[in-house]
Design a protein around this motif. Structure first.
Motif, short mmCIF file in Angstrom:
data_model
loop_
_atom_site.label_atom_id
_atom_site.label_comp_id
_atom_site.label_asym_id
_atom_site.label_seq_id
_atom_site.Cartn_x
_atom_site.Cartn_y
_atom_site.Cartn_z
N SER A 123 -35.20 -39.13 -11.04
CA SER A 123 -34.37 -40.22 -10.76
C SER A 123 -34.41 -40.94 -9.39
O SER A 123 -34.27 -40.12 -8.50
CB SER A 123 -32.90 -39.96 -11.27
N HIS A 124 -34.34 -42.13 -9.27
CA HIS A 124 -34.51 -42.70 -8.12
C HIS A 124 -34.40 -44.17 -8.41
O HIS A 124 -34.34 -44.67 -9.35
CB HIS A 124 -36.07 -42.65 -7.36
N SER A 125 -34.07 -45.05 -7.19
CA SER A 125 -34.14 -46.44 -7.02
C SER A 125 -35.38 -46.68 -6.08
O SER A 125 -35.73 -46.01 -5.42
CB SER A 125 -32.87 -46.91 -6.63
N ASP A 126 -36.04 -47.99 -6.44
CA ASP A 126 -37.12 -48.08 -5.58
C ASP A 126 -36.63 -48.60 -4.25
O ASP A 126 -35.53 -49.39 -4.28
CB ASP A 126 -37.99 -49.24 -6.23
N MET A 127 -37.60 -48.49 -3.25
CA MET A 127 -37.27 -48.36 -1.80
C MET A 127 -36.96 -49.89 -1.24
O MET A 127 -36.31 -50.55 -0.57
CB MET A 127 -38.05 -47.71 -1.11
N GLN A 179 -31.04 -47.79 -10.68
CA GLN A 179 -31.53 -46.26 -10.89
C GLN A 179 -32.50 -45.91 -12.09
O GLN A 179 -31.80 -46.21 -13.09
CB GLN A 179 -30.25 -45.49 -10.77
N HIS A 180 -33.53 -45.33 -12.01
CA HIS A 180 -34.46 -45.32 -13.09
C HIS A 180 -35.16 -43.77 -13.08
O HIS A 180 -35.32 -43.28 -11.99
CB HIS A 180 -35.24 -46.41 -13.44
N ARG A 181 -35.57 -43.59 -14.16
CA ARG A 181 -36.54 -42.31 -13.90
C ARG A 181 -37.52 -42.51 -15.16
O ARG A 181 -37.39 -43.16 -16.14
CB ARG A 181 -35.88 -41.04 -14.34
N THR A 195 -45.52 -52.60 -9.61
CA THR A 195 -46.22 -53.46 -8.40
C THR A 195 -44.95 -53.73 -7.39
O THR A 195 -43.78 -54.28 -7.95
CB THR A 195 -46.65 -54.83 -8.76
N PHE A 196 -44.94 -53.01 -6.44
CA PHE A 196 -43.92 -52.86 -5.51
C PHE A 196 -44.20 -53.92 -4.44
O PHE A 196 -44.95 -54.39 -3.80
CB PHE A 196 -43.79 -51.53 -4.82
N HIS A 197 -42.73 -54.79 -3.98
CA HIS A 197 -43.04 -55.85 -2.91
C HIS A 197 -41.85 -55.23 -1.50
O HIS A 197 -40.65 -55.35 -2.09
CB HIS A 197 -42.32 -56.96 -3.50
FE FE2 Z 1 -39.52 -46.60 -9.54
#
Ligand code: FE2
Ligand code: AKG
Length: 242
Positions: A123-127, A179-181, A195-197
């Motif tokens: 479990s995390h949220s993207d930074m 919040q996802h996993r 794809t992270f920005h």
């Molecule tokens: Fe993620």
């Protein structure tokens, strides 16, 4: 395996480019995610070095580069819509983020004989600011909503938009990061492409509204604590709440 090791990333430095299997694991933690990944540094162009990406199939590097450019355009458009929805100028969030640092991570979740014992990705949220994700038809992405985990059903030709922590800070909590996993399953292996920005590591991020609900943060410091402490849901973001 030999081919994978040829591209293996530097596991001692966070989010280094290449093949790996331990990205979200705090150094003192022995629990591994059930996942392999390949991380591509795609933007700004000064970070884009296709010769460090796989060379097969023949058009792989060209396709990744084109995909990167299209995802950047979409991310700008979406952050513009989020800005306008809050009465901000279209450019407001993008200007706060600054030049996009874009990474493309392909995740491979092998089938798992005992899926109840592990997670594909904890479990995390993207930074960063915004993540655009595509997944195959296997399913496994879940978001935490109203106290329960909800499956994001795979849809063909759909791009899943995951707002990330810096957008929550800039919008002063009007938009929440998700919040996802990822869960695993015993039947089929799964692939996803995220794809992270993100802002530059030197960028200071702060709310665009008063009174601020979050303390300003240098993005690089945020990333460091995320990797040293581990994500554990949204605790790194919650630590900035005023
Ligand atoms: Fe993620
Ligand atoms: O594989 C997925 O669906 C999620 C990937 C993800 O959340 C990530 O890489 O940050």
């Amino acid at each position: 395996m030999e081919e994978k090791l040829r591209y293996s990333c530097d596991s001692a430095s966070p989010a280094s480019e290449g093949y790996g299997s331990r990205m979200l694991v705090a150094s003192n933690d022995t629990v591994l995610d059930w996942r392999d990944y390949f991380d591509h540094h795609t933007l700004p162009l000064s970070r884009r070095n296709p010769s460090s990406w796989p060379d097969s199939p023949a058009d792989y590097r060209k396709v990744v580069a084109e995909y990167s450019d299209h995802m950047k355009a979409l991310a700008r458009e979406l952050l513009g819509l989020v800005s306008e929805s809050l009465g901000l100028t279209c450019q407001c969030i993008e200007n706060a983020v600054g030049e996009f640092y874009q990474n493309i991570t392909i995740s491979y979740y092998p089938l798992c004989p005992q899926p109840e014992l592990t997670l594909g990705l904890q479990s995390h949220s993207d930074m960063g600011a915004i993540t655009l994700l595509i997944q195959d038809d296997v399913g496994g992405l879940e978001v935490f909503n109203n106290g329960e985990w909800v499956t994001v059903n795979p849809m063909s030709n759909a791009i899943c938009v995951i707002l990330a922590d810096q957008t929550e800070i800039i919008t002063n909590g009007e938009y929440r990061s998700a919040q996802h996993r990822a869960v695993t399953n015993a039947g089929r292996a799964r692939l996803s492409v995220a794809t992270f920005h993100d802002p530059a590591k030197t960028r200071q991020i702060s709310p665009a509204f008063h009174p601020p609900k979050y303390r300003p943060v240098i993005y690089g410091d945020y990333v460091s604590s995320w990797y040293t402490e581990g994500p554990e849901g949204k605790r790194n973001l919650d630590a900035l709440l005023i």
